[in-house]
Each structure stands twice: as structure tokens, then as C-alpha cells.
Design an enzyme around this catalytic site. Sequence first.
Site, short mmCIF file in Angstrom:
data_model
loop_
_atom_site.label_atom_id
_atom_site.label_comp_id
_atom_site.label_asym_id
_atom_site.label_seq_id
_atom_site.Cartn_x
_atom_site.Cartn_y
_atom_site.Cartn_z
N LYS A 164 72.84 83.45 -41.69
CA LYS A 164 72.89 83.31 -40.23
C LYS A 164 71.48 83.18 -39.64
O LYS A 164 71.28 82.43 -38.67
CB LYS A 164 73.61 84.51 -39.60
CG LYS A 164 75.07 84.64 -40.00
CD LYS A 164 75.90 83.43 -39.61
CE LYS A 164 77.36 83.63 -39.97
NZ LYS A 164 78.16 82.42 -39.67
N LYS A 210 82.83 76.75 -49.79
CA LYS A 210 84.17 77.07 -49.31
C LYS A 210 84.38 76.47 -47.93
O LYS A 210 83.44 76.03 -47.27
CB LYS A 210 84.36 78.59 -49.25
CG LYS A 210 83.43 79.32 -48.28
CD LYS A 210 83.60 80.81 -48.38
CE LYS A 210 82.68 81.56 -47.42
NZ LYS A 210 83.00 81.31 -46.01
N LYS A 238 84.37 77.58 -40.70
CA LYS A 238 84.69 77.27 -39.31
C LYS A 238 83.66 76.32 -38.70
O LYS A 238 83.98 75.54 -37.81
CB LYS A 238 84.71 78.55 -38.46
CG LYS A 238 85.89 79.47 -38.72
CD LYS A 238 85.79 80.66 -37.78
CE LYS A 238 86.86 81.69 -38.06
NZ LYS A 238 86.74 82.86 -37.20
#
Length: 374
Positions: free
Chosen positions: A156, A238, A241
Site C-alpha cells: 500500500k 490474484k 479490486k
Amino acid sequence: MPGSFLYINAAIYTKKAGVPGIDSPIKNSYLRQLMNSSTATLPAGRQIVMSGIRPTGFLHLGNYFGAIRNYVKMQEEYECYFMVADLHSLTTHPDTKELKENVHRVLAENIACGLNPDKVALYCQSHVYETAELYLYLNMLAYKGELEKTVTFKDKARQHPDNVNAGLLTYPVLQTADIILHRAKYVPVGKDQEQHLEMARNFVNRFNHRYGEVFPEPYAFNYSDELIKVPSLDGSGKMSKSENQMATLYLADEDDLIRKKVMKAKTDSGPTAPGSPKPDYIENIFALMQLVSTPAVLQKYEADYAACNIRYGDMKKQLAEDMVQFITPVREKARAIMQDETYLKEVMRQGAEKARASAAATMQLVRQAIGLSY
């Protein structure tokens, strides 16, 4: 048929008849027992489960197979607390203009996948005020060095270099507070959350060592042998979003978009010798087919691959149609629920009432253990 159970489970909502459970009263006597008891015991054999999903975008296939599918099964066997993590979303999404809509969508999609708000506590994180108090206490047990080493913090911070805030750093602490606020033992999450759960166990052990035994250690739980990681369609990582949206299948995707995404999945010219190992990106396609296609379909393409005569175009067309069949009932049911804001507000109110009753009982124990019960 693949995905057909979603029609059955999602049938808890009908526009005309209302929602089973919303019209029925919450068990006030049970809530008073939780509020007034320092033990807040559950019925015999009912372990506590807690998990949550951030409302930072559309839910996708990875969310379903990594968590929501387990939610639906666990609601029949466990005391469940399932949360929309709106406070967590503020660490990376400070603009809240779309937050309300996103929260409503997550709630609607969870219900469309089969969650019954009368069987579980389905609530908003910000509606349970005790979370902030426990988060504060746990921060005294968390150390800067260990928080900086978490994979999600590094990711992040790389994605949002201008917004590396304290909330982002202490994300695992808040996540721990969410879980142990209900003294949950099981957390149905995806493989990417294993490190956070390990940290949660560390915080629990530190608290229990310093102040006395209050919390059980939480563990990841999945109904299969391993935690499920749903691969992206581009063969890398993977489903997500926010990263490659064309490589992710969302529960709100329209049929034609699903087909378009699947047909763009990475393939090659096929195996050149019997028994050839599958490249990762080909293994991903088979893994996705295993999730939504029938065993007979999967077996056919496995045999074709082994015989070196597989036609990837046909395989992707089959996978696309199976994905459409799987996602369509969820999308349509969620869309209907989203239109009923009164119902969604009642779901949140009922869920928060259940969650706060559990939280209040836990915090009574916490304050007594720390020595803040003057």
C-alpha cells in the site's frame, strides 16, 4: 448446475415479501444477557466466527471463494459476525463521496450470495464504537518495526506514496481489534491475510501475558484443506479490486464483459508432448474452471491437455459461459437489494445492535483485565 445454489440461498430477499428476519424481533433477552454478563457465553458447541470486507470497490470472484462462500456455510454452524470494514477503507480511500454506495453494495452482494441477516450479525465497522477503544489499547502492544515489515503495508505504501498514514501502518492492529472484539476463534479469509492473522495471534498473546487470559487465538478457517487464492486472468497474481480490472471477474460484471475478460486470458499454442507440465498461466485457467465448471467439463479439458490436442479457444468459451451462469444470479439479486435503501438500513441497524452487544461484554472484560474498571 454450477452456481445454481445461489438462487436458493439468495432467495432470502424478495421485493414483495420482504426479508425473513428483518420483520422478526432480535432476541432482546439474549442481548441483555450479553450486555450484563462478564462471560457472555454462547450456546454449547457454537464457536465464534468473525471476518470483514473493505467497501473499496466491487466484490470479485476472489472475495467470494476466499471468504463469502465460507460465510454462507458457517452461518448455519457458528455464531457469526461479518463486517463491512468502512474504517479500514479510509486508510487508502480518504475521499468518501462514494463510500455510502460502496457500503450498500457490499452488503447487497453478501446477501445476494446467501447471507441471512437474521442468522448473522452483518454490520458496519464504524457503527461499533467499542472497536476504537480496543484498537487504542492494542496499539500499546504493537511495535513500529513489526508493522513496517508487513507485506500489505509495503504494498500500500508503494501504491500510495503520498498517503502513508498511521492508520495504514497500524492496519493489522485495527484488524485484530475487529476480530477479538467478539473473541472470535475462526476467521474465514483468503491466503493473503495469513500474515495479518499471525500478527493478531501475537497481539492476543501479548495482551493475555500482560493482563491475563481474555482472548482466544484467532485462526484462518476454510472448508477445504488450504486457503483459496483465486488467480487473475492475466496469469499474474490474484484477482484484485483495484489493480488489473480486466483480469478480475467482479460479481457485478455484465454477461458480455465476463465473456470478454475470459477470452482475453493468457494462453499459448498448447503442450508439445504428452505429460507436459502446465505453465502457471494455463494452470490458472484450469483452476478457475475447477471453481465454476462441472467435474465432467474439467475432466474433458484435462484429458485434452494430456493428449496434446487441447483447443484453448473452446476451453475459454466454456469457462466464460460457466462464469456467466455463476455470476448472473448474484448480480441480479444484489441489484434488486441495492434499490431498497430502507431494507439495507435495517440490516445495518440490526447487525450493529448484535455486534455492539457482543463488543460491550468483551470490553467489560478488557477494562477489568487492564485495571481500568475504577
